[in-house]
Design a protein around this motif. Structure first.
Motif: not given
Length: 512
Positions: A486-512
């Motif tokens: 179960x650690x394998x899909x958990x890591x994959x899921x974590x990487x996916x959500x983390x990448x999405x959040x990082x992109x959101x933060x970068x895009x959001x911070x660029x507004x200002x």
């Protein structure tokens, strides 16, 4: 029919009905994807201003490669496409409101909620027109820009005071002769963001003859433009690299199936060998009970009832408190779901070998990273097709919009814990750890992966996300079956959500 089955049947009818309502409600809701594309467009506009120290500056070449020759026209088309999509949703909501106001609800939503959605959509349309007009004026299409801003003035009943003031300021700045409104600089800084703020201030300083302020603004814009290019490399370049690596990996796996079908990585045990992976001592009724009660009932009925007793509303909280509210809600969902899972499986303890395996000494990291690389090109390709189907509609996870607009570092950490730690732990235990192996008692491994992935996607209750999330769920399921950990899909899921959040933060911070 036993009392237990009768209760499960009634609960199933209830949760299926509520899930259907949620999916139907999301049908005409805007996707966050269209807004994400606009944020990325804003980054590109910022990057277009980068001049560099000389023509050999690598960032100048990067800007030219990223932007192309018609970047302003491309940005304008992007904004106009989002405007058209927003207008379509508005017209649909207005038609529903006119046809159903006597009933008191529309699509099982109170009329007040639909009225608010219409009002918010109209204000968003005004914001789009403000920016579209600036893009048109930048291209020298001043008359067209004035007509665009005129559309906002005509909708006086659905514009904020700030929108009214900014419309007058922009219209005056690009008039002949110019009209300079009082407090124009302060209002432009407060109510416009990113590249659009820069263009408004540049025009103001030029009309006022403030050369030194214009030079300071341009120098600052060069710094921002250089940063924008670096951000574009992260949110655009790294995924492209991941897609190339992941695509190559997929080709390798497919070739391996063709050359060595029996020993290929993609080969799963046949139907006759299912018991060699998981021995499932419980029957379909236990699977039904855990899925309906442990996930959907807790998520859609019990938790909303409990939260409804609180004297606060999440929408009225500040961003930081809202992030803790979201985390607390998800923890309650996880505790409730795992408690139902535990009580349902307790009669079968000790569980057979291989159930809910967490093996820290295996190669789960390689499986998790490899699964992530395979998921990237697949989900991106499916998402592109999905966008053409839904045309900006179909709803999105509200957490994404909150994270996109968030500038509070504490709240961002809390959102990360929710999306990249709590969600992978709970959802992988429920959908991959329990549901998928349980289904192999009745189906082949591939069929079990497919069905558990579809249910995983539906559980997110946004109709436009079903196909992309089901695709991600397929990769998660395959990763679990092949790794047995179960650690394998958990890591994959974590990487996916983390990448999405990082992109959101970068895009959001660029507004200002």
């Amino acid at each position: 029919m036993t009392l237990k089955r009768l209760i499960l049947t009634l609960l199933t009818v209830m949760v299926v009905g509520l899930a259907g309502i949620s999916l139907a409600t999301s049908w005409n809701e805007p996707q966050i994807q269209s807004r994400l594309e606009l944020y990325q467009t804003n980054l590109l506009l910022h990057g277009s201003e980068y001049k560099g120290e000389n023509s050999e500056d690598p960032r100048v070449k990067a800007a030219q490669a990223l932007l192309g020759q018609e970047f302003i026209q491309t940005a304008l088309k992007q904004y106009q496409a989002v405007r058209e999509s927003t207008q379509t949703i508005l017209q649909s909501n207005r038609a529903k409101l006119e046809a159903n106001t006597e009933i008191g609800t529309v699509d099982d939503r109170p009329v007040e909620l639909l009225q608010k959605a219409i009002h918010d959509g109209e204000l968003y349309l005004n914001d789009l027109d403000l920016r579209i007009g600036i893009l048109q004026a930048y291209q020298g299409e001043v008359k067209t820009a004035q007509a665009t801003w005129g559309q906002i003035s005509e909708s006086a009943s659905t514009q904020t005071e700030a929108q009214k003031q900014i419309t007058a300021i922009l219209s005056g700045l690009w008039s002949e002769p110019p009209r300079l409104e009082p407090n124009a600089e302060e209002l432009l800084k407060t109510n416009l963001d990113g590249w659009f703020r820069y263009q408004g201030l540049s025009q103001l300083y030029e009309q006022q003859g403030r050369i030194s302020d214009l030079e300071i603004l341009q120098e600052k814009q060069q710094q921002i433009a250089g940063q924008a290019l670096l951000k574009l490399v992260f949110i655009g370049g790294l995924p492209v690299l991941g897609v190339i690596v992941g695509g190559s990996l997929i080709i390798f796996l497919l070739v391996q199936v063709f050359l060595e079908p029996q020993t290929a990585i993609l080969a799963l045990p046949s139907d006759n060998d299912n018991q060699e992976i998981w021995q499932t001592p419980w029957d379909w009724e236990t699977i039904w009970q855990v899925l309906i009660v442990g996930f959907f009932f807790v998520q859609q009925i019990l938790l909303p009832l409990l939260l409804g007793l609180l004297p606060i509303k999440a929408s009225e909280l500040g961003v930081r408190l809202q992030s803790f509210y979201v985390l607390g809600t998800y923890v309650l969902l996880s505790v409730g779901g795992l408690l139902v899972l535990y009580l349902s499986l307790k009669p079968f303890f000790p569980l057979p070998e291989n159930w809910f395996r967490f093996n820290w000494r295996s190669n789960w990291i390689l499986w998790g990273i490899g699964g992530y690389l395979v998921a990237l090109p697949l989900v991106i390709l499916v998402s592109l097709i999905n966008q053409q189907i839904w045309q900006g509609q179909g709803g999105s996870n509200p957490l994404l919009q909150i994270a996109l607009n968030n500038k509070d570092s504490v709240a961002l950490v809390v959102f990360f814990i929710t999306a990249s730690v709590a969600a992978p732990l709970f959802e992988e235990i429920m959908f991959r750890g329990f549901l998928l192996p349980s289904l192999t008692r009745y189906q082949s491994p591939w069929s079990a992966i497919a069905l558990s992935s579809l249910l995983f996607a539906i559980a997110h209750l946004n109709v436009s996300e079903v196909i992309p999330l089901a695709t991600l769920g397929m990769v998660l399921g395959f990763t679990y079956v092949r790794s047995g950990n179960l650690l394998a899909p958990m890591l994959l899921h974590c990487l996916w959500n983390s990448g999405t959040l990082a992109s959101l933060f970068i895009l959001g911070s660029s507004a200002n």
